[in-house]
Scaffold this motif. Structure first.
Motif, PDB file in Angstrom:
ATOM      1  N   LEU A  40       1.123  -0.753  -0.119  1.00  0.00           N
ATOM      2  CA  LEU A  40      -0.090   0.141   0.272  1.00  0.00           C
ATOM      3  C   LEU A  40       0.635   0.721   0.109  1.00  0.00           C
ATOM      4  N   GLY A  41       1.805   1.108   0.423  1.00  0.00           N
ATOM      5  CA  GLY A  41       2.774   2.438   0.357  1.00  0.00           C
ATOM      6  C   GLY A  41       3.589   2.475  -0.545  1.00  0.00           C
ATOM      7  N   ILE A  42       4.012   0.868  -1.527  1.00  0.00           N
ATOM      8  CA  ILE A  42       5.137   1.899  -2.784  1.00  0.00           C
ATOM      9  C   ILE A  42       4.662   1.398  -3.696  1.00  0.00           C
ATOM     10  N   GLY A  43       3.007   1.297  -4.142  1.00  0.00           N
ATOM     11  CA  GLY A  43       2.559   1.014  -4.543  1.00  0.00           C
ATOM     12  C   GLY A  43       2.402  -0.026  -5.450  1.00  0.00           C
ATOM     13  N   THR A  44       1.526  -0.604  -6.272  1.00  0.00           N
ATOM     14  CA  THR A  44       1.080  -1.850  -6.989  1.00  0.00           C
ATOM     15  C   THR A  44       1.778  -2.652  -8.246  1.00  0.00           C
ATOM     16  N   ASP A  45       3.447  -2.259  -8.950  1.00  0.00           N
ATOM     17  CA  ASP A  45       3.632  -2.017  -9.947  1.00  0.00           C
ATOM     18  C   ASP A  45       4.445  -3.884  -8.979  1.00  0.00           C
ATOM     19  N   PRO A  46       3.876  -4.525 -10.574  1.00  0.00           N
ATOM     20  CA  PRO A  46       4.708  -5.881  -9.598  1.00  0.00           C
ATOM     21  C   PRO A  46       6.311  -6.323  -9.833  1.00  0.00           C
ATOM     22  N   GLN A  47       7.266  -5.449 -11.026  1.00  0.00           N
ATOM     23  CA  GLN A  47       8.322  -5.506 -10.713  1.00  0.00           C
ATOM     24  C   GLN A  47       9.049  -4.784  -9.830  1.00  0.00           C
ATOM     25  N   THR A  48       8.160  -3.586  -9.036  1.00  0.00           N
ATOM     26  CA  THR A  48       9.525  -3.225  -7.802  1.00  0.00           C
ATOM     27  C   THR A  48       8.471  -4.198  -6.397  1.00  0.00           C
ATOM     28  N   LEU A  49       7.549  -4.733  -6.515  1.00  0.00           N
ATOM     29  CA  LEU A  49       6.965  -5.649  -5.330  1.00  0.00           C
ATOM     30  C   LEU A  49       7.953  -6.932  -5.495  1.00  0.00           C
ATOM     31  N   ARG A  50       8.360  -7.261  -6.461  1.00  0.00           N
ATOM     32  CA  ARG A  50       8.689  -8.572  -6.860  1.00  0.00           C
ATOM     33  C   ARG A  50      10.268  -8.861  -6.146  1.00  0.00           C
ATOM     34  N   ALA A  51      11.105  -7.194  -6.055  1.00  0.00           N
ATOM     35  CA  ALA A  51      12.527  -6.688  -6.148  1.00  0.00           C
ATOM     36  C   ALA A  51      12.218  -6.488  -4.765  1.00  0.00           C
ATOM     37  N   VAL A  52      11.429  -6.156  -3.899  1.00  0.00           N
ATOM     38  CA  VAL A  52      11.191  -5.503  -2.834  1.00  0.00           C
ATOM     39  C   VAL A  52      11.177  -6.862  -1.596  1.00  0.00           C
ATOM     40  N   GLY A  53      10.845  -7.725  -2.484  1.00  0.00           N
ATOM     41  CA  GLY A  53       9.392  -8.487  -0.927  1.00  0.00           C
ATOM     42  C   GLY A  53      10.468  -9.422  -0.808  1.00  0.00           C
ATOM     43  N   LEU A 114       2.968 -19.080   6.583  1.00  0.00           N
ATOM     44  CA  LEU A 114       2.370 -17.877   6.448  1.00  0.00           C
ATOM     45  C   LEU A 114       3.493 -17.566   4.955  1.00  0.00           C
ATOM     46  N   SER A 115       4.392 -17.650   5.248  1.00  0.00           N
ATOM     47  CA  SER A 115       5.072 -17.051   3.927  1.00  0.00           C
ATOM     48  C   SER A 115       4.781 -16.799   3.169  1.00  0.00           C
ATOM     49  N   PRO A 116       4.432 -18.449   2.062  1.00  0.00           N
ATOM     50  CA  PRO A 116       4.386 -18.221   0.889  1.00  0.00           C
ATOM     51  C   PRO A 116       2.737 -17.133   0.346  1.00  0.00           C
ATOM     52  N   LEU A 117       1.733 -17.881   1.629  1.00  0.00           N
ATOM     53  CA  LEU A 117       0.863 -16.562   0.848  1.00  0.00           C
ATOM     54  C   LEU A 117       1.299 -15.458   0.825  1.00  0.00           C
ATOM     55  N   LEU A 118       2.221 -14.823   1.734  1.00  0.00           N
ATOM     56  CA  LEU A 118       2.460 -13.790   1.881  1.00  0.00           C
ATOM     57  C   LEU A 118       3.355 -12.930   0.342  1.00  0.00           C
ATOM     58  N   ALA A 119       3.343 -14.339   0.019  1.00  0.00           N
ATOM     59  CA  ALA A 119       4.959 -13.717  -1.539  1.00  0.00           C
ATOM     60  C   ALA A 119       3.858 -13.549  -1.648  1.00  0.00           C
ATOM     61  N   LEU A 120       2.601 -14.244  -2.243  1.00  0.00           N
ATOM     62  CA  LEU A 120       2.129 -14.195  -3.488  1.00  0.00           C
ATOM     63  C   LEU A 120       1.932 -12.992  -3.228  1.00  0.00           C
ATOM     64  N   MET A 121       1.056 -11.803  -2.290  1.00  0.00           N
ATOM     65  CA  MET A 121       0.984 -10.546  -2.316  1.00  0.00           C
ATOM     66  C   MET A 121       2.359  -9.219  -2.736  1.00  0.00           C
ATOM     67  N   PHE A 122       3.401  -9.598  -2.845  1.00  0.00           N
ATOM     68  CA  PHE A 122       4.688  -9.525  -3.800  1.00  0.00           C
ATOM     69  C   PHE A 122       4.924  -9.996  -5.151  1.00  0.00           C
ATOM     70  N   GLN A 123       4.158 -10.584  -5.358  1.00  0.00           N
ATOM     71  CA  GLN A 123       4.092 -11.158  -7.029  1.00  0.00           C
ATOM     72  C   GLN A 123       5.018 -12.590  -7.250  1.00  0.00           C
ATOM     73  N   ALA A 124       5.328 -13.264  -6.342  1.00  0.00           N
ATOM     74  CA  ALA A 124       6.015 -14.203  -6.586  1.00  0.00           C
ATOM     75  C   ALA A 124       5.821 -15.277  -6.828  1.00  0.00           C
TER      76      ALA A 124
END
Length: 221
Positions: A40-53, A114-124
């Protein structure tokens, strides 16, 4: 070495992990909340989320492990149980390791699950790699709890010693967090990072119980 006191300490620690309100559910809530707020703070760009996840999840895991560590030894110093453990003749390091492992089992292992479910939120990608990553989170979380146990032992006689535990434990978390996050990327050194992560966890398992034992003996004096 007599196993009965160690098993007793293990069972006691399991109960303590669930005591006091939500107990072991608090780290889960912290872990999930931190992971949900970041996109919510850094945006929903898939590449960004995948990089910082990976890095975000490892930081959240490290901070979540601190939530219940204050309970590991504090009650034992208040009710005299610590003196009884030390008088049984069982190595204090074994008792400390049993209690810390119990807290990881009650509060740390659910974080890894729980981590696999949360990783999906970061476009894993939804693949078998998520299960591998869950195992790495569990391995790294074990190191976090044992290093955190050192802080908990040193602050066992301090009321509301959560801040002191954080100041002691967080610097010790750094290698595990670095190798853990690196093992989930595709960058240079990522192939050997799981081995270094395993080595850092083994080092924590080998050293932290003796450091906890020394701190607990000082607390009992």
């Amino acid at each position: 070495m007599r196993p009965a006191p160690i098993l007793s300490a293990f069972r006691q620690a399991l109960g303590e992990a669930w005591a006091g309100g939500a107990g072991a559910l608090l780290p889960l809530g912290f872990f999930a909340g931190a992971a949900v707020l970041v996109p919510l703070g850094i945006g929903t760009d898939p590449q960004t989320l995948r990089a910082v996840g990976p890095g975000i999840l490892w930081v959240a895991l490290a901070l979540s492990s601190l939530v219940t560590l204050e309970r590991v030894f504090q009650a034992d110093t208040e009710d005299g149980a610590l003196d009884l453990w030390l008088q049984t003749g069982v190595p204090a390091s074994a008792v400390a390791a049993a209690k810390t492992f119990a807290h990881w089992l009650a509060a740390g292992l659910p974080l890894a699950l729980l981590s696999p479910l949360l990783a999906l939120m970061f476009q894993a990608e939804a693949s078998a790699g998520l299960l591998r990553n869950a195992a790495l989170y569990g391995l790294g979380g074990l190191a976090f709890y044992f290093w955190g146990g050192v802080g908990a032992a040193l602050s066992a006689t301090v009321r509301r010693g959560g801040l002191l535990i954080s100041l002691i434990a967080l610097p010790l978390y750094v290698p595990t967090a670095i190798f853990g996050a690196l093992s989930m990327t595709q960058g240079p050194g990522s192939e050997s990072a799981p081995l270094f992560l395993a080595a850092s966890t083994l080092f924590a398992l080998a050293v932290a119980p003796f450091a906890m034992a020394a701190a607990l003996r000082l607390a009992a004096d």
